[in-house]
Design a protein around this motif. Structure first.
Motif, PDB file in Angstrom:
ATOM      1  N   GLN A 116       0.826  -1.207   0.000  1.00  0.00           N
ATOM      2  CA  GLN A 116       0.000   0.000   0.000  1.00  0.00           C
ATOM      3  C   GLN A 116       0.864   1.263   0.000  1.00  0.00           C
ATOM      4  O   GLN A 116       0.528   2.235  -0.665  1.00  0.00           O
ATOM      5  N   ALA A 117       1.956   1.251   0.747  1.00  0.00           N
ATOM      6  CA  ALA A 117       2.832   2.425   0.802  1.00  0.00           C
ATOM      7  C   ALA A 117       3.488   2.679  -0.542  1.00  0.00           C
ATOM      8  O   ALA A 117       3.614   3.832  -0.971  1.00  0.00           O
ATOM      9  N   VAL A 118       3.913   1.627  -1.212  1.00  0.00           N
ATOM     10  CA  VAL A 118       4.524   1.776  -2.535  1.00  0.00           C
ATOM     11  C   VAL A 118       3.523   2.405  -3.506  1.00  0.00           C
ATOM     12  O   VAL A 118       3.878   3.264  -4.314  1.00  0.00           O
ATOM     13  N   ARG A 119       2.269   2.000  -3.391  1.00  0.00           N
ATOM     14  CA  ARG A 119       1.220   2.543  -4.260  1.00  0.00           C
ATOM     15  C   ARG A 119       0.700   3.891  -3.766  1.00  0.00           C
ATOM     16  O   ARG A 119      -0.081   4.532  -4.446  1.00  0.00           O
ATOM     17  N   GLY A 120       1.081   4.290  -2.547  1.00  0.00           N
ATOM     18  CA  GLY A 120       0.645   5.567  -1.992  1.00  0.00           C
ATOM     19  C   GLY A 120      -0.742   5.537  -1.401  1.00  0.00           C
ATOM     20  O   GLY A 120      -1.267   6.566  -0.988  1.00  0.00           O
ATOM     21  N   GLU A 121      -1.350   4.366  -1.328  1.00  0.00           N
ATOM     22  CA  GLU A 121      -2.734   4.256  -0.841  1.00  0.00           C
ATOM     23  C   GLU A 121      -2.861   4.490   0.652  1.00  0.00           C
ATOM     24  O   GLU A 121      -3.764   5.168   1.097  1.00  0.00           O
TER      25      GLU A 121
END
Length: 161
Positions: free
Chosen positions: A146-151
């Motif tokens: 989720q952090a990599v995707r910015g979510e």
């Protein structure tokens, strides 16, 4: 599917807590009502307490409800928070993943020991710790994704408003 898993985890946690409460009431009734303490209730209460705490930490308590020190976090920008999330979850999930085989070996080894009164194999007493370690790995992996995707950062900012 995730909602069903959460519902089942909450139901199991609630049932464990109700069992703990029931054993506690039996213990009080036997000790103070009949002046006849029951040794099995002390042991059952300890085993159920371990299960309740570890089960809740693994499956019931959302990450945002855990204790955090966010003084530095709140003073950082979006990109720095993203890096902090990834690094923090890599450390937590990585350590849990590295420790998982040794944890399982020890818990499995404890199968030869039993509790003194109920003779429950100690493996079953401490099995939720293995589940907690697995949950930490899964949660950390999901949080990194989720952090990599910015979510997760967007969700967090909406929750703060």
């Amino acid at each position: 599917m995730l909602h069903g898993f959460k519902t089942a985890a909450n139901a199991i946690g609630g049932t464990l807590f109700l069992a703990l409460f029931g054993v506690f009431l039996v213990q009080i009734g036997a000790r103070f009502g009949f002046n006849q303490p029951l040794p099995w209730t002390d042991e059952a209460a300890v085993v159920l307490y371990i299960w309740v705490i570890l089960w809740a930490a693994a499956f019931m308590v959302p990450e945002r409800e855990h204790v955090v020190f966010d003084l530095v976090w709140n003073s950082m920008g979006r990109r720095t928070r993203q890096v902090m999330l990834i690094v923090g979850n890599l450390m937590i999930g990585g350590l849990a993943l590295v420790g998982l085989p040794a944890t399982w070996d020890y818990v499995h080894f404890m199968a030869r020991e039993g509790t003194p009164v109920l003779e429950i194999p100690m493996m079953w007493v401490y099995l939720p710790f293995v589940l907690l370690m697995v949950a930490l790995v899964v949660r950390s992996t999901w949080a990194i994704w989720q952090a990599v995707r910015g979510e997760s950062l967007e969700t967090e900012l909406r929750n703060l408003s």
